[in-house]
Design an enzyme around this catalytic site. Structure first.
Site, PDB file in Angstrom:
ATOM      1  N   PHE A  34       0.627  -1.023  -0.051  1.00  0.00           N
ATOM      2  CA  PHE A  34       0.243  -0.025  -0.512  1.00  0.00           C
ATOM      3  C   PHE A  34       0.945   1.745  -0.085  1.00  0.00           C
ATOM      4  CE2 PHE A  34      -4.419  -1.943   2.111  1.00  0.00           C
ATOM      5  CZ  PHE A  34      -4.218  -2.568   1.137  1.00  0.00           C
ATOM      6  N   HIS A 120      -6.054  -6.627  10.189  1.00  0.00           N
ATOM      7  CA  HIS A 120      -6.886  -5.809   9.477  1.00  0.00           C
ATOM      8  C   HIS A 120      -7.549  -6.255   8.188  1.00  0.00           C
ATOM      9  CE1 HIS A 120      -2.709  -3.521   9.694  1.00  0.00           C
ATOM     10  NE2 HIS A 120      -3.792  -4.224  11.127  1.00  0.00           N
ATOM     11  N   SER A 195       7.006  -3.897   7.914  1.00  0.00           N
ATOM     12  CA  SER A 195       8.150  -2.384   8.158  1.00  0.00           C
ATOM     13  C   SER A 195       8.069  -2.733   9.654  1.00  0.00           C
ATOM     14  CB  SER A 195       7.461  -1.659   7.799  1.00  0.00           C
ATOM     15  OG  SER A 195       5.879  -1.568   7.383  1.00  0.00           O
TER      16      SER A 195
END
Length: 248
Positions: A34, A120, A195
């Protein structure tokens, strides 16, 4: 002994393994991160949950974006990294895969739903925000692209949204509790392609480490938690995990 061989030994000696996966495992299947150039967040301003709920216009824009960007996700296939994790689950070595991803590729690689914790949500189907009834996307897509009709729940007429967690939307309590339990019970926690900047999800590696588990991070780029890890491998996930587990 190189790092992958060391990882193989760590996997072999572990009693309960948990994986934590982020966008990096799915970029190897052709799904853009994203945040990466060309990713959704570089092209569109995020639609916050409150705006989705209060505005027909925002709901319409949300569905327009969904169907405009769906082709890549729909045609993506699980890669070697997904298959390696599926093999560990099949062997009874991996108790859970905690994922930040919404693409459903872990399920398609053969991992049972009961072993996947989706922090999510999942973008491959929709659900009613009132009663929770699951809605498949094909009928919604046909009605929306044909006449612009916004979906309403067939059970209760509630608002229907993709089964993902939007900005400003509360994290799923059951999934967060499951992730917490699995994190605290494991003795090897492997981060793959995250990340580790999105919280509260990114807190789980540190929780595992504090509870005495060994922490491994496999990611192309450095993360803020590399210094906490027992091992950091900056390499492709698919080839790394395939070698470590002994699968193609």
């Amino acid at each position: 002994m190189d790092q992958v061989e060391q990882l193989r030994e760590m996997i072999g000696s572990a009693k309960r393994i948990v994986a934590f996966t982020g966008a990096g495992i799915s970029t190897e299947s052709g799904i853009p991160d994203f945040r990466s150039p060309g990713g959704i967040w570089t092209r569109y301003k995020p639609i916050y949950f409150d705006d989705f709920m209060s505005s027909d216009e925002m709901r319409r824009e949300s569905w327009r974006r969904k169907f405009a960007t769906d082709e890549t996700m729909l045609t993506a296939e699980p890669n070697a990294g997904h298959r390696a994790l599926a093999r560990l689950v099949e062997r009874g070595r991996m108790s859970a895969i905690i994922t930040q991803n919404v693409d459903g590729l872990h399920q398609r690689s053969g991992v049972p739903e009961s072993k996947i914790v989706e922090l999510h949500g999942n973008s491959t189907y929709a659900s009613c925000l009132d009663c929770g009834h699951r809605h498949e996307l094909d009928p919604i897509r046909k009605a929306f692209l044909g006449s612009g009709k916004l979906p309403l729940c067939v059970k209760c007429d509630g608002i229907v949204k993709t089964a993902t967690i939007s900005f400003g939307q509360a994290m799923p309590e059951i999934q967060m509790a499951r992730a917490q339990d699995e994190t605290m019970a494991c003795d090897l926690f492997i981060v793959l392609g995250s990340s580790l900047v999105v919280y509260p999800a990114a807190s789980f590696p540190r929780i595992a480490k504090r509870r005495g588990a060994r922490l491994v991070i496999v990611n192309r780029e450095a993360t803020d938690q590399d210094d906490d890890a027992d091992m950091v491998i900056h390499a492709e996930i698919g080839s790394t995990m395939s070698r470590a587990i002994g699968v193609n």
